[in-house]
Design a protein around this motif. Structure first.
Motif, PDB file in Angstrom:
ATOM      1  N   LEU A 120       0.834  -1.201   0.000  1.00  0.00           N
ATOM      2  CA  LEU A 120       0.000   0.000   0.000  1.00  0.00           C
ATOM      3  C   LEU A 120       0.870   1.254   0.000  1.00  0.00           C
ATOM      4  O   LEU A 120       0.628   2.204  -0.758  1.00  0.00           O
ATOM      5  CB  LEU A 120      -0.911   0.010   1.225  1.00  0.00           C
ATOM      6  CG  LEU A 120      -1.934  -1.119   1.364  1.00  0.00           C
ATOM      7  CD1 LEU A 120      -2.650  -1.024   2.705  1.00  0.00           C
ATOM      8  CD2 LEU A 120      -2.946  -1.081   0.225  1.00  0.00           C
ATOM      9  N   THR A 123       2.928   1.617  -3.407  1.00  0.00           N
ATOM     10  CA  THR A 123       2.063   1.985  -4.529  1.00  0.00           C
ATOM     11  C   THR A 123       1.554   3.406  -4.380  1.00  0.00           C
ATOM     12  O   THR A 123       1.513   4.171  -5.353  1.00  0.00           O
ATOM     13  CB  THR A 123       0.896   0.983  -4.636  1.00  0.00           C
ATOM     14  OG1 THR A 123       1.431  -0.335  -4.832  1.00  0.00           O
ATOM     15  CG2 THR A 123      -0.027   1.334  -5.795  1.00  0.00           C
ATOM     16  N   ARG A 124       1.180   3.775  -3.177  1.00  0.00           N
ATOM     17  CA  ARG A 124       0.697   5.142  -2.946  1.00  0.00           C
ATOM     18  C   ARG A 124       1.783   6.168  -3.242  1.00  0.00           C
ATOM     19  O   ARG A 124       1.513   7.243  -3.781  1.00  0.00           O
ATOM     20  CB  ARG A 124       0.212   5.277  -1.510  1.00  0.00           C
ATOM     21  CG  ARG A 124      -0.431   6.619  -1.190  1.00  0.00           C
ATOM     22  CD  ARG A 124      -1.139   6.597   0.140  1.00  0.00           C
ATOM     23  NE  ARG A 124      -0.210   6.289   1.241  1.00  0.00           N
ATOM     24  CZ  ARG A 124      -0.605   6.127   2.497  1.00  0.00           C
ATOM     25  NH1 ARG A 124      -1.896   6.209   2.794  1.00  0.00           N
ATOM     26  NH2 ARG A 124       0.275   5.874   3.451  1.00  0.00           N
ATOM     27  N   LEU A 127       2.233   6.329  -7.226  1.00  0.00           N
ATOM     28  CA  LEU A 127       1.057   6.637  -8.044  1.00  0.00           C
ATOM     29  C   LEU A 127       1.047   8.057  -8.622  1.00  0.00           C
ATOM     30  O   LEU A 127       0.762   8.217  -9.821  1.00  0.00           O
ATOM     31  CB  LEU A 127      -0.216   6.377  -7.242  1.00  0.00           C
ATOM     32  CG  LEU A 127      -1.535   6.623  -7.973  1.00  0.00           C
ATOM     33  CD1 LEU A 127      -1.648   5.727  -9.209  1.00  0.00           C
ATOM     34  CD2 LEU A 127      -2.720   6.365  -7.040  1.00  0.00           C
ATOM     35  N   ARG A 131       0.784   8.603 -12.646  1.00  0.00           N
ATOM     36  CA  ARG A 131      -0.406   9.268 -13.188  1.00  0.00           C
ATOM     37  C   ARG A 131      -0.021  10.490 -14.013  1.00  0.00           C
ATOM     38  O   ARG A 131      -0.562  10.717 -15.097  1.00  0.00           O
ATOM     39  CB  ARG A 131      -1.326   9.657 -12.035  1.00  0.00           C
ATOM     40  CG  ARG A 131      -2.642  10.284 -12.474  1.00  0.00           C
ATOM     41  CD  ARG A 131      -3.563  10.440 -11.278  1.00  0.00           C
ATOM     42  NE  ARG A 131      -2.915  11.201 -10.206  1.00  0.00           N
ATOM     43  CZ  ARG A 131      -3.260  11.142  -8.919  1.00  0.00           C
ATOM     44  NH1 ARG A 131      -4.240  10.343  -8.530  1.00  0.00           N
ATOM     45  NH2 ARG A 131      -2.646  11.874  -8.022  1.00  0.00           N
ATOM     46  N   ASN A 140       2.127  -7.306  -8.328  1.00  0.00           N
ATOM     47  CA  ASN A 140       2.007  -7.860  -6.982  1.00  0.00           C
ATOM     48  C   ASN A 140       2.312  -9.357  -7.022  1.00  0.00           C
ATOM     49  O   ASN A 140       1.799 -10.073  -7.878  1.00  0.00           O
ATOM     50  CB  ASN A 140       0.595  -7.652  -6.440  1.00  0.00           C
ATOM     51  CG  ASN A 140       0.253  -6.193  -6.233  1.00  0.00           C
ATOM     52  OD1 ASN A 140       1.120  -5.394  -5.882  1.00  0.00           O
ATOM     53  ND2 ASN A 140      -1.010  -5.832  -6.441  1.00  0.00           N
ATOM     54  N   LEU A 166      -6.332  -6.237  -4.227  1.00  0.00           N
ATOM     55  CA  LEU A 166      -5.755  -4.944  -4.582  1.00  0.00           C
ATOM     56  C   LEU A 166      -5.344  -4.910  -6.047  1.00  0.00           C
ATOM     57  O   LEU A 166      -5.486  -3.874  -6.717  1.00  0.00           O
ATOM     58  CB  LEU A 166      -4.547  -4.650  -3.691  1.00  0.00           C
ATOM     59  CG  LEU A 166      -4.868  -4.272  -2.247  1.00  0.00           C
ATOM     60  CD1 LEU A 166      -3.604  -4.282  -1.399  1.00  0.00           C
ATOM     61  CD2 LEU A 166      -5.550  -2.906  -2.176  1.00  0.00           C
ATOM     62  N   THR A 167      -4.837  -6.024  -6.565  1.00  0.00           N
ATOM     63  CA  THR A 167      -4.464  -6.088  -7.979  1.00  0.00           C
ATOM     64  C   THR A 167      -5.648  -5.708  -8.863  1.00  0.00           C
ATOM     65  O   THR A 167      -5.537  -4.892  -9.788  1.00  0.00           O
ATOM     66  CB  THR A 167      -3.974  -7.506  -8.340  1.00  0.00           C
ATOM     67  OG1 THR A 167      -2.802  -7.802  -7.578  1.00  0.00           O
ATOM     68  CG2 THR A 167      -3.670  -7.621  -9.821  1.00  0.00           C
ATOM     69  N   TRP A 170      -6.829  -1.926  -8.111  1.00  0.00           N
ATOM     70  CA  TRP A 170      -5.922  -0.945  -8.692  1.00  0.00           C
ATOM     71  C   TRP A 170      -5.970  -0.968 -10.210  1.00  0.00           C
ATOM     72  O   TRP A 170      -5.904   0.077 -10.861  1.00  0.00           O
ATOM     73  CB  TRP A 170      -4.495  -1.214  -8.210  1.00  0.00           C
ATOM     74  CG  TRP A 170      -4.264  -0.870  -6.766  1.00  0.00           C
ATOM     75  CD1 TRP A 170      -5.033  -0.062  -5.980  1.00  0.00           C
ATOM     76  CD2 TRP A 170      -3.190  -1.325  -5.933  1.00  0.00           C
ATOM     77  NE1 TRP A 170      -4.504   0.010  -4.703  1.00  0.00           N
ATOM     78  CE2 TRP A 170      -3.378  -0.748  -4.641  1.00  0.00           C
ATOM     79  CE3 TRP A 170      -2.098  -2.174  -6.140  1.00  0.00           C
ATOM     80  CZ2 TRP A 170      -2.497  -0.994  -3.586  1.00  0.00           C
ATOM     81  CZ3 TRP A 170      -1.219  -2.412  -5.084  1.00  0.00           C
ATOM     82  CH2 TRP A 170      -1.417  -1.826  -3.834  1.00  0.00           C
ATOM     83  N   GLU A 173      -9.020   0.992 -11.183  1.00  0.00           N
ATOM     84  CA  GLU A 173      -8.971   2.416 -10.828  1.00  0.00           C
ATOM     85  C   GLU A 173      -7.888   3.186 -11.575  1.00  0.00           C
ATOM     86  O   GLU A 173      -8.070   4.351 -11.921  1.00  0.00           O
ATOM     87  CB  GLU A 173      -8.758   2.555  -9.322  1.00  0.00           C
ATOM     88  CG  GLU A 173      -8.860   3.983  -8.810  1.00  0.00           C
ATOM     89  CD  GLU A 173      -8.888   4.060  -7.295  1.00  0.00           C
ATOM     90  OE1 GLU A 173      -8.619   5.154  -6.763  1.00  0.00           O
ATOM     91  OE2 GLU A 173      -9.178   3.033  -6.647  1.00  0.00           O
ATOM     92  N   PHE A 174      -6.748   2.530 -11.838  1.00  0.00           N
ATOM     93  CA  PHE A 174      -5.606   3.252 -12.392  1.00  0.00           C
ATOM     94  C   PHE A 174      -5.492   3.146 -13.904  1.00  0.00           C
ATOM     95  O   PHE A 174      -4.677   3.836 -14.513  1.00  0.00           O
ATOM     96  CB  PHE A 174      -4.300   2.727 -11.780  1.00  0.00           C
ATOM     97  CG  PHE A 174      -4.222   2.771 -10.272  1.00  0.00           C
ATOM     98  CD1 PHE A 174      -5.083   3.562  -9.522  1.00  0.00           C
ATOM     99  CD2 PHE A 174      -3.275   2.005  -9.601  1.00  0.00           C
ATOM    100  CE1 PHE A 174      -5.012   3.599  -8.128  1.00  0.00           C
ATOM    101  CE2 PHE A 174      -3.186   2.029  -8.214  1.00  0.00           C
ATOM    102  CZ  PHE A 174      -4.055   2.821  -7.466  1.00  0.00           C
ATOM    103  N   CYS A 181      -1.888  -3.035 -13.572  1.00  0.00           N
ATOM    104  CA  CYS A 181      -1.579  -3.746 -12.339  1.00  0.00           C
ATOM    105  C   CYS A 181      -1.913  -5.217 -12.532  1.00  0.00           C
ATOM    106  O   CYS A 181      -3.049  -5.553 -12.882  1.00  0.00           O
ATOM    107  CB  CYS A 181      -2.365  -3.174 -11.155  1.00  0.00           C
ATOM    108  SG  CYS A 181      -1.947  -3.972  -9.578  1.00  0.00           S
TER     109      CYS A 181
END
Length: 251
Positions: A120, A123-124, A127, A131, A140, A166-167, A170, A173-174, A181
């Motif tokens: 977490l 990745t945070r 990001l 982006r 992951n 999370l894979t 993310w 979302e990304f 991901c």
């Protein structure tokens, strides 16, 4: 893959371990700059010894304990202030083995902290840069233990299930920012992790009986898959799990 990742900056947790060691060397051979996080001093020393002289300046060994989250966040802020991280490999894991009822809550939390919370945080941190540049790769490392074929690994399996979730989250979302991901699920590789088994010969037989490919996996098998997922060639693959297990678990 020589030169395929020239200029890419890679953040890799557990980078000096049994599977990480070779992947780190392969990333360097492909031209990447690698920020390798591992707390094991002896393994870090071996990685440094095996790094070709021409690549040494692109290897940054960060000897850190991932449970020291403030220190991790501070180091990542320092790295990303220079330039974006292009690739995040969330690989670090601890894997205690005993019956579920024998774990103290502190032990369960420790596994989650290393195996999930470090992912977490990494990745945070990466990001915003990914982006802004419209390109990023997150990989992951999960496990084939998610198939349910192993006992006495409850907190480890739980943590890998979290990474799988999370894979997919993310990836969804990304993706709009050009970030993919994916997960890889290694099978049974001859690393330090196998030392938890009380009957090594019996375990090897168990592995070979279950794999369709009748040889033991090598770190190169893992490295080749990770490098592909980190490349431009994998830009249309996201939210997927690739089992690198010699044909053990089939979907």
């Amino acid at each position: 893959m020589s030169g395929a990742l020239t200029g890419r900056r890679v953040l890799y947790t557990g980078a000096s371990g049994g599977l990480g060691h070779q992947t780190t060397l392969d990333f360097l051979a492909a031209g990447a700059e690698v920020f390798a996080i591992d707390r094991d001093h002896s393994k870090n020393a071996r990685l440094l010894e095996d790094t070709p002289p021409g690549a040494a300046e692109r290897l940054h060994l960060l000897e850190m304990d991932l449970t020291d989250q403030p220190a991790l966040e501070a180091k990542l802020a320092e790295i990303t202030a220079e330039r974006p991280i292009d690739v995040v490999l969330n690989n670090a894991a601890i894997y205690p083995s005993k019956p579920f009822e024998d774990y103290a809550m502190e032990e369960l939390r420790a596994v989650h902290q290393v195996n999930v919370e470090s992912a977490l945080i990494c990745t945070r941190a990466a990001l915003p840069g990914m982006r802004a540049q419209g390109w990023g790769r997150i990989v992951n490392v999960t496990s084939i233990t998610l198939s349910g074929g192993w006992e006495n690994l409850a907190p480890y399996v739980q943590s890998k299930g979290a990474l799988l979730g999370l894979t997919r989250a993310w990836a969804r979302e990304f993706g709009k920012w050009g970030i993919t991901c994916n997960a890889i699920a290694p099978g049974a590789f001859p690393t330090d992790a196998e030392k938890i088994h009380p009957d090594p010969e019996g375990y090897v037989k168990f592995v070979m009986d279950h794999q369709s490919v009748k040889r033991r996996g090598t770190p190169h098998d893992i490295a080749a898959t990770i490098l592909f997922l980190a490349s431009d060639g994998a830009g249309f693959i996201s939210g997927q799990t690739i089992a690198v297990d010699g044909g053990w678990i089939m979907h």
